[in-house]
Design a protein around this motif. Structure first.
Motif, PDB file in Angstrom:
ATOM      1  N   GLY B  17     -15.458  44.962 -20.453  1.00 28.03           N
ATOM      2  CA  GLY B  17     -14.029  44.983 -20.164  1.00 28.03           C
ATOM      3  C   GLY B  17     -13.228  45.513 -21.331  1.00 28.03           C
ATOM      4  N   GLU B  20     -13.450  49.174 -21.638  1.00 28.97           N
ATOM      5  CA  GLU B  20     -12.625  49.906 -20.681  1.00 28.97           C
ATOM      6  C   GLU B  20     -11.142  49.664 -20.889  1.00 28.97           C
ATOM      7  OE1 GLU B  20     -13.433  50.414 -16.759  1.00 28.97           O
ATOM      8  OE2 GLU B  20     -15.594  50.112 -16.866  1.00 28.97           O
ATOM      9  N   ASP B  21     -10.787  48.923 -21.908  1.00 28.38           N
ATOM     10  CA  ASP B  21      -9.401  48.613 -22.194  1.00 28.38           C
ATOM     11  C   ASP B  21      -8.767  47.821 -21.056  1.00 28.38           C
ATOM     12  OD1 ASP B  21      -7.157  48.522 -23.681  1.00 28.38           O
ATOM     13  OD2 ASP B  21      -6.494  50.556 -23.262  1.00 28.38           O
ATOM     14  N   PHE B  22      -9.557  46.996 -20.424  1.00 29.05           N
ATOM     15  CA  PHE B  22      -9.038  46.176 -19.327  1.00 29.05           C
ATOM     16  C   PHE B  22      -9.717  44.824 -19.398  1.00 29.05           C
ATOM     17  CE2 PHE B  22      -8.238  44.708 -15.098  1.00 29.05           C
ATOM     18  CZ  PHE B  22      -6.992  45.222 -14.830  1.00 29.05           C
ATOM     19  N   ARG B  23      -8.985  43.828 -19.915  1.00 34.75           N
ATOM     20  CA  ARG B  23      -9.610  42.533 -20.141  1.00 34.75           C
ATOM     21  C   ARG B  23      -9.567  41.685 -18.883  1.00 34.75           C
ATOM     22  NH1 ARG B  23      -7.543  40.057 -25.541  1.00 34.75           N
ATOM     23  NH2 ARG B  23      -5.884  41.540 -25.881  1.00 34.75           N
ATOM     24  N   SER B  24     -10.211  40.535 -18.957  1.00 32.19           N
ATOM     25  CA  SER B  24     -10.449  39.778 -17.726  1.00 32.19           C
ATOM     26  C   SER B  24      -9.159  39.243 -17.119  1.00 32.19           C
ATOM     27  CB  SER B  24     -11.419  38.641 -17.990  1.00 32.19           C
ATOM     28  OG  SER B  24     -10.833  37.724 -18.879  1.00 32.19           O
ATOM     29  N   ASP B  25      -8.067  39.202 -17.879  1.00 30.58           N
ATOM     30  CA  ASP B  25      -6.815  38.782 -17.245  1.00 30.58           C
ATOM     31  C   ASP B  25      -5.855  39.949 -17.069  1.00 30.58           C
ATOM     32  OD1 ASP B  25      -6.417  39.120 -19.870  1.00 30.58           O
ATOM     33  OD2 ASP B  25      -5.540  37.161 -20.268  1.00 30.58           O
ATOM     34  N   GLY B  26      -6.371  41.155 -17.163  1.00 31.64           N
ATOM     35  CA  GLY B  26      -5.542  42.304 -16.854  1.00 31.64           C
ATOM     36  C   GLY B  26      -4.832  42.893 -18.053  1.00 31.64           C
ATOM     37  N   SER B  28      -4.405  44.895 -21.601  1.00 29.87           N
ATOM     38  CA  SER B  28      -5.118  45.931 -22.330  1.00 29.87           C
ATOM     39  C   SER B  28      -5.436  45.369 -23.719  1.00 29.87           C
ATOM     40  CB  SER B  28      -4.293  47.202 -22.415  1.00 29.87           C
ATOM     41  OG  SER B  28      -3.189  46.983 -23.247  1.00 29.87           O
ATOM     42  N   ILE B  30      -4.237  45.824 -26.582  1.00 30.04           N
ATOM     43  CA  ILE B  30      -3.178  45.533 -27.547  1.00 30.04           C
ATOM     44  C   ILE B  30      -2.071  44.678 -26.937  1.00 30.04           C
ATOM     45  CG2 ILE B  30      -3.573  47.501 -29.071  1.00 30.04           C
ATOM     46  CD1 ILE B  30      -1.304  48.903 -27.542  1.00 30.04           C
ATOM     47  N   ASP B  31      -2.404  43.945 -25.899  1.00 26.98           N
ATOM     48  CA  ASP B  31      -1.395  43.072 -25.277  1.00 26.98           C
ATOM     49  C   ASP B  31      -1.573  41.639 -25.730  1.00 26.98           C
ATOM     50  OD1 ASP B  31       0.147  44.759 -23.694  1.00 26.98           O
ATOM     51  OD2 ASP B  31      -1.491  44.935 -22.260  1.00 26.98           O
ATOM     52  N   TYR B  32      -0.446  40.991 -25.987  1.00 28.84           N
ATOM     53  CA  TYR B  32      -0.455  39.560 -26.272  1.00 28.84           C
ATOM     54  C   TYR B  32      -0.239  38.792 -24.985  1.00 28.84           C
ATOM     55  CZ  TYR B  32      -0.539  39.459 -31.351  1.00 28.84           C
ATOM     56  OH  TYR B  32      -0.926  39.526 -32.649  1.00 28.84           O
ATOM     57  N   ARG B  33      -0.683  37.550 -24.996  1.00 22.07           N
ATOM     58  CA  ARG B  33      -0.339  36.678 -23.874  1.00 22.07           C
ATOM     59  C   ARG B  33       1.113  36.235 -24.046  1.00 22.07           C
ATOM     60  NH1 ARG B  33      -5.439  32.890 -24.978  1.00 22.07           N
ATOM     61  NH2 ARG B  33      -4.905  33.573 -27.056  1.00 22.07           N
TER      62      ARG B  33
END
Lengths: 299, 277
Positions: B17, B20-26, B28, B30-33
């Motif tokens: 994941g 592919e720059d797509f983590r399990s919660d959608g 990318s 460089i995104d923070y929660r």
């Protein structure tokens, strides 16, 4: 520039409660007087003190004739025979595995209650005992069924069916067991090409849809499949399903295949899956889902 | 993080994941929660903040005290960090278990705030060479959900922003001694300038790529994480050497591989971080 960080103030916190048409049930807190003791029977989650029946846990009251129970809102999983659970192997012991199933005590999976690779049916030999770690390792996730509940409340599991067993690629979500709706079937192939196992113990497993041939296929094919990367579109749907479930959980809504599917359909208006991490979007999805469930219930 | 078990196939899923720059919660890479910030939560502290980042929960309180400055830095105040892990956060913190982690967090923070470019300690000076303010930053970890360093630094910055330093009303010089009179009015105070206070960004190397804000699951997949201190200069955001420190989760990694991700990532990350502030 796209924002990658969002910081909200606590004063702007979103209230996640979804109004449903019926009144919320009365909520008891520990130590609260439920009723005078007169002619009621004391059930789980209650105790008698000063001629009164009081709640010992935070939850809602359930009354069966004269028996009064308080069902806690948040608790560990209390197993029942026949439940489908998702668990994680913690330890390999002699002739059995210790499995974490979110219950108070670790559950047990006996070597004699698993299907041997290749589907042979025979007595378990010493070699099988030595091969146990090959079969299931510490950390592995399994789906299983509760075979028996021991007197201390610990569970004995079995995986003697092709639908149970070791889980391959996917993600696990942990939710409160009380949010899981009991259904005939807990294995769902959602129409969006994602398989979901809604464990009664509050562990939900999301995985890409798997073709059935692999179940019977030879070992090499399975091992090969396990390290195959999952496609981007499948990943996106899985992430969407995951975020939808989390949105429903944040609003304390019951989970089953219909509610998940409704939430998934409602969430499609958000193009980007990560938008669903936003509390307002989560509330919106949960609200629309509740609305659709209400419509169905009225019909 | 130790104590979290993951099966090999789950790890494979996470690693692919990230690739592919797509983590399990959608998200990318460089995104923070989404996080939630609350300031002024502790009434008897000079400044406080609480930050909630998914499951990570950090409470920071700041206490002010008058102290004498160090002889080699007569015009600067002092700042001290103290990290305490609540045993409720994870069983590992019970007893002395969290000490290692706590000291590594406080050391990193200390180093990040040490540089004069990062945080101007001169604003804490009262009388040069004689008296200065000393800030005690107490960091309490209430719950663990991964990504401590980022959360701690963010909460600290918010708490510093919220810190009220009482104004000095009168000054009496009596020989070598200084006698201070502080204003009694609780509304007579000044705020600190925290525009340039450093933030820490953890880059977790998973597979070939780096991610920010790893979840606990993702942290257990990575062999190394790099912590970069970034200071926000009001003029330009390009000064990024508050502290560049490397924690080696796995000693087997060579120095080159540790530096590799760090050298390229801050550039892309800086914009992301400062927009959030």
């Amino acid at each position: 520039m796209v924002s990658h960080v969002s910081i909200k103030l606590a004063s702007e916190r979103v209230n996640h409660s979804v109004a449903s048409n019926n009144d919320p049930p009365r909520f008891y807190t520990p130590g609260e007087v439920i009723t005078g003791i007169q002619d009621f029977m004391r059930g789980h989650g209650t105790y008698a003190e000063d001629d009164c029946l009081k709640a010992s846990v935070a939850g809602v009251m359930q009354k069966v004739n004269k028996l009064i129970c308080i069902r806690p809102l948040k608790s560990r999983y209390v197993g029942e025979i026949g439940d489908v659970v998702v668990g994680r192997v913690l330890e390999v012991q002699q002739k059995r595995w210790k499995v974490d199933t979110n219950s108070r005590l670790d559950s047990i999976l006996q070597l004699s209650s698993v299907n041997l690779p290749g589907g042979e049916l025979r007595r378990r030999s010493e070699e099988d005992e030595q091969m146990m770690r090959k079969h299931l390792q510490e950390g592995d996730l399994i789906s299983a069924e509760v075979q028996n509940v021991f007197s201390d409340g610990s569970l004995s599991l079995h995986t003697r069916s092709l639908k149970y067993g070791k889980l391959s690629q996917g993600t696990l979500i942990k939710v409160f067991p009380s949010l899981i709706k009991r259904r005939k079937n807990h294995f769902h192939n959602l129409p969006c090409a994602v398989s979901v196992i809604i464990g009664n113990n509050g562990y939900i497993w999301i995985s890409p849809h798997k073709s059935d041939i692999l179940m019977e296929g030879n070992k090499d094919a399975i091992e090969n499949y396990e390290i195959q990367p999952v496609g981007k579109s499948e990943r996106e749907t899985m992430a969407r399903v995951k975020n939808c479930i989390l949105a429903l959980v944040a609003s304390k809504m019951m989970l089953d295949d219909t509610s998940i599917m409704f939430a998934f359909e409602e969430s499609l208006k958000y193009d980007n899956v990560k938008e669903l991490l936003d509390p307002e979007a989560m509330l919106d999805v949960a609200f629309l889902t509740q609305h659709r469930i209400n419509i169905i219930a009225e019909e | 993080m130790a104590g979290l078990l993951l099966s090999s196939t789950e790890k494979v899923f996470i690693v692919h994941g990230v690739q592919e720059d797509f983590r399990s919660d959608g998200r990318s890479n460089i995104d923070y929660r989404p996080m939630e910030l609350e300031t002024d939560v502790v009434s008897h502290a000079s400044g406080s903040a609480r930050l909630r980042l998914a499951n990570t929960d950090i409470l920071v309180g700041i206490k002010t005290e008058i102290d004498t400055p160090k002889p080699d830095k007569p015009d600067m105040g002092k700042i001290e960090f103290l990290v305490d892990g609540s045993a409720n956060a994870t069983p590992e913190f019970e007893g002395r278990g969290g000490e290692n982690l706590a000291s590594s967090i406080s050391n990193t923070m200390q180093r990040a705030y040490h540089s004069s470019q990062a945080f101007d300690l001169k604003q804490l000076c009262i009388v040069e060479g004689k008296q200065c303010w000393k800030l005690y930053v107490d960091i309490l970890i209430l719950e663990c959900g991964g990504n401590w360093f980022d959360a701690v630094s963010l909460a600290t910055k918010a708490a510093l922003f919220n810190t009220r330093i009482p104004l000095v009303k009168a000054l009496l010089m009596d020989g070598g001694n200084v006698d201070l009179q502080l204003s009694d009015d609780p509304y007579d105070f000044k705020f600190l300038d925290v525009g340039s206070a450093p933030l820490l960004v953890t880059l977790c190397k998973i597979g070939e790529k780096c991610v920010v804000d790893p979840s606990a699951e993702e942290e257990s997949c990575s062999v190394i994480s790099l912590i970069v201190g970034i200071t926000g200069n009001s003029k330009s955001y390009c000064a990024d050497k508050g502290a560049s420190n490397i924690t080696d989760v796995d000693i087997k990694c060579s120095t080159i591989s540790m530096n590799g991700p760090g050298s390229l990532a801050p550039k892309t990350l800086k914009n992301a971080i400062h927009q959030g502030m």
